[in-house]
Design an enzyme around this catalytic site. Structure first.
Site, PDB file in Angstrom:
ATOM      1  CG  ASP A 198      -5.652   0.520   1.518  1.00  0.00           C
ATOM      2  OD1 ASP A 198      -4.507  -0.264   2.055  1.00  0.00           O
ATOM      3  OD2 ASP A 198      -6.945  -0.415   2.221  1.00  0.00           O
ATOM      4  CD  GLU A 252     -13.799   2.042  -4.879  1.00  0.00           C
ATOM      5  OE1 GLU A 252     -12.942   1.724  -5.605  1.00  0.00           O
ATOM      6  OE2 GLU A 252     -14.571   2.494  -5.416  1.00  0.00           O
ATOM      7  CG  ASP A 294      -5.789   5.435  -1.330  1.00  0.00           C
ATOM      8  OD1 ASP A 294      -5.816   5.707  -0.094  1.00  0.00           O
ATOM      9  OD2 ASP A 294      -4.526   5.282  -1.830  1.00  0.00           O
ATOM     10  CB  SER A 305       0.347  11.342   6.281  1.00  0.00           C
ATOM     11  OG  SER A 305      -0.467  12.539   6.439  1.00  0.00           O
ATOM     12  CE  LYS A 341       3.140   5.355   1.890  1.00  0.00           C
ATOM     13  NZ  LYS A 341       2.424   5.208   2.774  1.00  0.00           N
ATOM     14  NE  ARG A 374       0.081   9.555  11.202  1.00  0.00           N
ATOM     15  CZ  ARG A 374      -1.271   9.128  10.272  1.00  0.00           C
ATOM     16  NH1 ARG A 374      -1.932   8.698  10.090  1.00  0.00           N
ATOM     17  NH2 ARG A 374      -1.087  10.973   9.123  1.00  0.00           N
ATOM     18  CD  GLU A 382       4.101   1.721   8.063  1.00  0.00           C
ATOM     19  OE1 GLU A 382       4.418   2.089   8.699  1.00  0.00           O
ATOM     20  OE2 GLU A 382       3.271   1.465   7.426  1.00  0.00           O
ATOM     21  CB  CYS A 414     -11.093 -39.310 -12.270  1.00  0.00           C
ATOM     22  SG  CYS A 414     -10.788 -38.802 -10.436  1.00  0.00           S
TER      23      CYS A 414
END
Ligand code: IVH
Length: 720
Positions: free
Chosen positions: A49, A51, A53, A98, A137, A158, A196, A437
């Site tokens: 995420d 990245e 953003d 949002s 959040k 949504r 959520e 071993c």
């Protein structure tokens, strides 16, 4: 946003410095469309995420600098997500918005928000502070629950904010979501609750473990698993995915007097039977934004201990009247802001793949990584679980991978980014011999794991067995950590568990970098550990499939360890598979594993030697399952909150469980007692509002004592 990517190099692939702004914007849009489709439609993200953003913000910045580049189809101009073919569309009566995200430092983030709110409300400095509600959040997906006359009639995702998908069937499978609201008076004609849907970390781990065992695809993170489950076309499959829910707001409302504050609204929703997260606060009075700064800090420190992922905290103007005055800009309310924490997923490169040998001989491929800061710590290794996971993820040396670290869970490689490989890299193979071993490595039929057959001959297995035995939840030998265990095993001072108790001050003090004082501390810790309990001892032995809970069940059922030479053949050591199967929650695999363990003379020898070294625990007569019901707290559910004066939370929990009670995390009507200590928060309030009896520590002790004599039902717990 920084101009460098996470390797500290210019963020080239996203916006080549030499390209024109038009080309850069087009390139960013193409990438964002692609990743949005992967994420929203296919539930198969290829980049973390953070990245995404970063790319999104780069495009936003570009469009702000060159408004003429803004196009109607830019991801910045519409909220993402497409309606899948399988679900009917739902038009939201009130759009689902949002929240603006603040990435500033904790102090300036809250202050900037407060300053903006005050400016927009036209408040001058001499006017009183604005009251804020602060909450978590949650990292899941937003859902609108529509209740008509108190009955759940529809649940929708949504989608693009205006129109989502009808996922009522799947949402109905979430036990936490009430199908009918609990209302003292006539229920509201229409009440849309927003919140959520998420998956707890332990549920996620268990789900992935199951998927792995069945050789099925694992989920990248809890949010993805939750999103996949909600949009699963087959509700029967959705029902098997353990989802949870927290309410945080409203949509359309008819026939209900909405409480005047956001905090009051959440309380009211809680009373209607909707899950509301207890981790929230109201910052009021002079503390104003300062209270938000503290909340951000405190939650930041506790983030790892929460049972679910969060990606930040949310601040909301508490008064609904002020919220209405503030209104919205584009698709974001002016009265709320999200304040993020460092991402729990990051990109980095695989520098090598090592093999780690675990306590049961399991060979785990571990990616050696270019160090990366993720979830608040620098990570240099991440598990790849097993050969099949590694193959499925196609991880190879040199690849760029997504690393996830959330909570106390060990960091893992969740996926590889991109397909192109610089040059030919050979496929990883499991070694035929144990790298520690040299014993033969095998994979049992139908098993995904490779194992070293060296047993306790293998130093790696010995070390892990010792660490397991010494851990806090087992024998609790303070100071016996991995460095010391390495030294003890490598110098051949310790081969078996009983060897630990033969160490003594002289041998310990002679070790490298071991001060006399530390050596004495270890000796004391070893001594102290000798007085233990049967469940701890059993768990510490490291029998395959015997975790803490099973150890407790076994101890409760059999009461005694038993001795191999005992003619009566009592106790756990002598139990037959059938007798083991009679224990609550013990199935054929576990029963067989315990039986096999004690069928090995060398394991029984270890138990005898530990006893000879002075390890003791209280024993009792075997109690059939029927007796469990007569345990003092049998069938009782308790909730612990706040800090108790003398007992740690683990100790209190252990005492309650020993007495047959269950400790849960949240207060409901079904809770029998709430044990409250210093700084007890909303759980205490909830208990009071529901009329659940509240006890302090001495009350708990009295309850355990009274109960043992069978007198509790008549006692008034409030007066204990
Ligand atoms: S309030 C009008 N509160 O974050 C404000 N959202 O970018 C509407 N989220 O899609 C949202 N925790 O899924 C709100 N405590 C919380 C939240 C929360 C998580 C998510 C939500 C929404 C996104 C907003």
């Amino acid at each position: 946003m920084s101009q460098t990517d996470m390797f500290g190099e210019p963020a080239q692939q996203a916006s080549p410095a030499q390209a024109s702004p038009t080309q850069q914007a087009a390139e960013l849009r193409t990438q964002l469309h692609h990743h949005a489709h992967q994420y929203y439609v296919l539930d198969a993200p290829q980049i973390p995420d953070a990245e995404y953003d970063r790319l999104f913000q780069a495009l936003q910045a570009l469009e702000e600098a060159h408004p003429e580049l803004r196009t109607d189809d830019s991801p910045t101009q519409r909220v993402l997500g497409k309606v899948l073919d399988g679900f009917s569309p739902v038009r939201h009566a009130v759009p689902m918005l949002s929240i603006r995200t603040e990435t500033d430092t904790e102090a300036t983030g809250a202050q900037a928000f407060d300053a903006r709110v005050r400016r927009e409300l036209g408040l001058t400095e001499d006017q009183p502070p604005v009251e804020y509600a602060a909450e978590l959040k949650f990292d899941g997906l937003a859902i609108n629950l529509r209740y008509e006359a108190g009955v759940l009639v529809q649940a929708a995702t949504r989608g693009d904010g205006e129109q989502g998908e009808d996922v009522t069937q799947n949402i109905r499978t979430i036990g936490q979501i009430p199908l009918k609201l609990q209302c003292a008076e006539a229920p509201p004609a229409v009440l849309e609750v927003r919140g959520e849907v998420y998956m707890r970390r332990d549920d996620f781990e268990a789900l992935n473990e199951r998927q792995r065992e069945h050789g099925d695809k694992t989920f990248v993170n809890p949010r993805n698993a939750a999103a996949g489950a909600v949009r699963q076309l087959d509700p029967a499959i959705a029902a098997k995915r353990p989802l949870s829910f927290f309410a945080y707001g409203l949509g359309e409302v008819q026939g209900w007097a909405v409480p005047p504050t956001h905090s009051g609204l959440l309380d009211a929703l809680g009373e209607m039977g909707l899950p509301v997260c207890a981790e929230r606060t109201v910052a009021q009075g002079a503390s104003g934004p300062q209270g938000l700064v503290v909340f951000h800090q405190v939650i930041g420190q506790r983030r790892d201990q929460l049972p679910f992922d969060i990606d930040g905290v949310v601040y909301k103007v508490n008064s609904r009247e002020l919220q209405e005055r503030l209104g919205f800009v584009t698709r974001e309310p002016r009265w709320a802001v999200a304040h993020k924490y460092p991402a729990q997923e990051q990109l980095t490169q695989v520098e090598g793949i090592d093999i780690q040998v675990g306590r049961t001989g399991k060979l785990t491929p571990v990616a050696r990584l270019k160090p990366v800061f993720v979830g608040g710590v620098t990570v240099t290794n991440a598990t790849l679980h097993n050969l099949f996971e590694l193959r499925r993820k196609r991880a190879r040396v040199g690849d760029t991978v997504i690393v996830r670290r959330a909570g106390d869970v060990i960091p893992e490689v969740v996926g590889v980014v991109g397909e192109a490989r610089a040059s030919y890299v050979p496929n990883f193979r499991m070694p035929a011999n144990c790298p520690v071993c040299g014993s033969t490595v095998v994979r049992e039929p139908r098993e995904v794991n490779h194992r070293c057959t060296g047993g306790l001959f293998c130093a790696a297995q010995r070390k892990q067995a010792l660490l397991h035995f010494a851990q806090r939840r087992a024998m609790d030998i303070e100071g016996l950590g991995d460095k010391l265990v390495d030294q003890l095993v490598d110098s051949a001072l310790v081969r078996t568990l009983p060897d630990l108790y033969k160490l003594g001050l002289l041998k310990l003090a002679a070790l490298d970098r071991m001060a006399d004082k530390s050596a004495q501390n270890i000796v004391d810790a070893l001594d102290k550990s000798k007085t233990t309990t049967l469940p701890r001892f059993l768990f510490g032995l490291g029998i395959r499939h015997v975790g803490e809970a099973t150890a407790k069940d076994l101890a409760r059922h059999f009461g005694q360890m038993g001795r191999k030479d005992d003619e009566q053949k009592t106790g756990i050591m002598n139990a037959t598979v059938d007798q083991l199967l009679a224990v609550r929650d013990v199935g054929p695999v576990v029963a067989q594993s315990i039986h096999t363990f004690f069928a090995q003379p060398h394991n029984c020898e270890v138990v005898e030697q530990l006893r000879a070294a002075g390890v003791t625990w209280p024993e009792h007569e075997p109690s059939a399952e029927a007796d469990a019901a007569s345990l003092p707290l049998a069938g009782k559910t308790l909730v612990l909150t706040g800090t108790l004066p003398t007992l740690s939370r683990d100790e209190a929990k252990a005492m309650i469980e020993e007495a047959g009670g269950k400790v849960t995390g949240s207060v409901s009507k079904k809770t029998h007692y709430v044990i409250a200590g210093e700084e007890a928060g909303s759980k205490l309030e909830k208990a009071q509002s529901l009329g659940v009896p509240v006890l302090d520590e001495s009350g708990l002790l009295a309850l355990l004592a009274q109960n043992a004599s069978g007198a509790v039902e008549s006692a008034n717990p409030d007066q204990l």
